[in-house]
Structures are given as structure tokens and as C-alpha cells.
Design a protein around this motif. Structure first.
Motif, mmCIF file in Angstrom:
data_model
loop_
_atom_site.group_PDB
_atom_site.id
_atom_site.type_symbol
_atom_site.label_atom_id
_atom_site.label_comp_id
_atom_site.label_asym_id
_atom_site.label_seq_id
_atom_site.Cartn_x
_atom_site.Cartn_y
_atom_site.Cartn_z
ATOM 1 N N PHE A 161 1.033 -3.472 5.779
ATOM 2 C CA PHE A 161 1.344 -3.002 6.997
ATOM 3 C C PHE A 161 0.376 -3.097 8.061
ATOM 4 C CE2 PHE A 161 4.334 -0.459 4.122
ATOM 5 C CZ PHE A 161 5.508 -0.753 4.231
ATOM 6 N N ASP A 162 -0.685 -3.545 7.744
ATOM 7 C CA ASP A 162 -1.903 -3.556 8.422
ATOM 8 C C ASP A 162 -2.201 -2.284 9.007
ATOM 9 O OD1 ASP A 162 -4.064 -4.983 9.239
ATOM 10 O OD2 ASP A 162 -3.144 -5.637 11.057
ATOM 11 N N ILE A 163 -2.359 -1.229 8.175
ATOM 12 C CA ILE A 163 -2.694 0.236 8.573
ATOM 13 C C ILE A 163 -3.832 0.808 7.527
ATOM 14 C CG2 ILE A 163 -0.744 0.864 9.827
ATOM 15 C CD1 ILE A 163 0.375 2.379 7.533
ATOM 16 N N SER A 164 -4.391 1.797 8.035
ATOM 17 C CA SER A 164 -5.699 2.217 7.081
ATOM 18 C C SER A 164 -5.069 2.603 5.680
ATOM 19 C CB SER A 164 -6.135 3.361 7.549
ATOM 20 O OG SER A 164 -5.599 4.348 7.753
ATOM 21 N N VAL A 165 -5.844 2.737 4.793
ATOM 22 C CA VAL A 165 -5.519 2.986 3.414
ATOM 23 C C VAL A 165 -5.266 4.618 3.360
ATOM 24 C CG1 VAL A 165 -6.402 3.326 1.034
ATOM 25 C CG2 VAL A 165 -7.407 1.255 2.299
ATOM 26 N N GLU A 166 -6.030 5.248 4.483
ATOM 27 C CA GLU A 166 -5.595 6.706 4.504
ATOM 28 C C GLU A 166 -4.250 6.949 5.002
ATOM 29 O OE1 GLU A 166 -9.061 8.223 6.291
ATOM 30 O OE2 GLU A 166 -8.292 10.008 7.298
#
Ligand SMILES: [Zn+2]
Length: 289
Positions: A161-166
């Protein structure tokens, strides 16, 4: 890309709004092209860069006749993508009241807001719900989850998704049926935590040391990076409950940042020692309240 904002005018629920955009787009493309979507929905400019004092900004008016987005890249490009989606949420959720003279000015803490409290918090929560719904649509996400909770899923999701692990850990906790919580820490000190409905309240506050009886503490002490397996953990180290079992798994990065996934096994109705009294109702006794 061509999208028509008119279909979204009356939608006030953030997850429904994100779904409606995906429906209009048709085939799902991953990672979701958030800047193209914003531009197709009348945002005149998306600018990313290193800014002081805010994570994201939406320059607009109450009628949403104009819209421009600024997103801070200091926390990395993945976080900036989330920020762009968050600001787009404020733009499309037209009942959101401007938080500054020129539109919306959102701080780092606003982009973590999950409470439904006062109007400001509620608006930030909704913009976050929209952002995660747009960037990590449930249909794609649910197919990528393993059969059991695992922090490694979050890392795979963050690439897809190309978003942060958080953001992925939070999304995973929200979507999974098991009672789960996550505790973020740096060098053995708690930064914050998040949980889903089934997990009891976590008794740790920002700045607290991780309890020494936990695997998470030992991971920090050893300075090892990578993933641990799940191991049993003393429930009272995390919660005020001693009648549950808790299992913990930690991922620590070389920078000293770590996230610990907590999985609770709470006693279900089948585990109760006593059978419920079948005569309670007939005798007119009050039930469990
Ligand atoms: Zn905001």
C-alpha cells in the motif's frame, strides 16, 4: 484519471466516501495513486516538502471552491501519502469546519487521532478513517492478512500500500477479529498505544518504561533488530486484568524504535466455571447488567 466530485457531495461517513471513490475508479491499482485522485477531485496543487510546525495543510474555504494540499515529508514519503489523503478527507467531507483562517492545519498528533470526542478530534478522526480507507481498502487488505495475527503482515502491507508500518499495524488491529493492541516504544520507553474493541485498557502512558517482565523490554535491552516470535507475557504488565492470557510479539528497528503486538485470550462464555442459572429469568431476577 477522471473522477466526478458530484457523487460524493452528500456522503458524511469517511469509510463510505473512500469506498465510493474506489467504486468510481473501477479496478484497484496499488499503491493507490493518491495525488492523481486528489487532482481529479479538484485539488489544484499537491506540494510535498520539509515544513516546520505541521504535518499537513489544506488551503481552502468553507464552500470548498478552491483546494491545495501541503504535506510534510520529514517523516518520510509514506507518511506524506497518508497526510495527502487526510487533507483530501477534510476537503471532501464538507461538513468539516475550517480549523484555521485559510483552511485546515494538521499537526502530527491530529494524524494519529482515533477518538470521537470534541468537534476538532472528531474531524481529525474522520479524516484519518478516510485516509486509511482510501490507501488500504479493506477488500485488498483482508486478502493479504495471514490466518493468525503477525507483525510481519504489517510490513508486507506497507510495501503493497506504500504507507507506513505504523499505519498498517493500526489498520491490521482494526480489521482483525482477535483482541489485539499495539504498543509503540523507543529505547524501552512507551510512545503510545492503540487497541481494538476486544482488548482491555492498556495501563501504560507515554514515557513509561516497558515492564521488565516483558519480552519487549528484553528486546530493547539486547538491542537486537527484527521480529520475535509470539511469547506468553504476564497480563498485569500491560493491563489490570489477571484473568486473561496475553501473547506478545515485537519488531525492533536498528534506530531503537519498536512496536509490540499484544494478543489477548479473554475467557469466553464457554470457559465460565458456572452454568448460568436457567431459572433467573422466570423468577423475575434481574439479569447481568
Ligand atoms: Zn486534519
Amino acid at each position: 484519471m477522471k473522477l466526478d466530485r458530484i457523487d460524493f457531495f452528500d456522503i458524511r461517513q469517511p469509510d463510505r466516501l473512500a469506498k465510493a471513490i474506489h467504486t468510481q475508479m473501477g479496478d484497484l491499482v496499488l499503491p493507490v495513486p493518491v495525488e492523481d485522485i486528489a487532482t481529479a477531485l479538484d485539488i489544484s496543487e499537491v506540494r510535498t516538502g520539509s515544513f516546520d510546525g505541521f504535518e499537513g495543510m489544506l488551503l481552502t474555504d468553507q464552500a470548498r471552491s478552491i483546494g491545495a494540499i501541503l504535506a510534510n515529508t520529514r517523516g518520510g514519503f509514506r507518511r506524506a501519502r497518508f497526510t495527502i489523503a487526510h487533507e483530501l478527507g477534510h476537503f471532501l467531507l464538507e461538513h468539516h469546519v475550517l480549523s484555521s483562517e485559510a483552511g485546515f492545519r494538521c499537526r502530527a498528533q491530529d494524524l494519529k487521532e482515533t477518538r470521537e470526542g470534541r468537534r476538532h478530534q472528531k474531524q481529525e478522526t474522520q479524516a484519518n478513517q478516510f485516509a486509511i480507507g482510501l490507501l488500504a481498502p479493506v477488500k485488498a487488505l483482508d486478502e493479504m492478512l495471514s490466518s493468525e495475527p503477525d507483525l510481519q503482515d504489517a510490513v508486507r502491507l506497507c510495501v503493497a500500500f506504500d504507507i507506513s508500518v505504523e499505519a498498517c499495524v493500526r489498520r491490521m488491529i482494526e480489521r482483525r477479529p482477535e483482541p489485539l493492541a499495539a504498543v509503540w516504544s523507543k529505547d524501552g520507553q512507551v510512545r503510545y498505544w492503540d487497541k481494538n474493541n476486544g482488548f482491555p485498557f492498556v495501563q501504560l502512558r507515554k514515557g513509561d518504561r516497558l515492564p521488565q517482565t516483558t519480552q519487549a523490554f528484553r528486546v530493547h535491552a539486547s538491542s537486537k533488530s527484527g521480529f520475535t516470535d509470539f511469547s506468553e507475557s504476564p497480563p498485569m504488565a500491560w493491563t489490570s486484568r489477571d484473568d486473561i492470557e496475553i501473547f506478545e510479539q515485537t519488531r525492533r528497528s536498528p534506530s531503537g524504535h519498536a512496536v509490540t503486538l499484544l494478543w489477548a485470550d479473554t475467557p469466553g462464555p464457554d470457559d465460565l466455571d458456572e452454568e448460568p442459572d436457567p431459572y433467573h429469568r422466570e423468577l423475575g431476577e434481574p439479569g447481568f447488567r
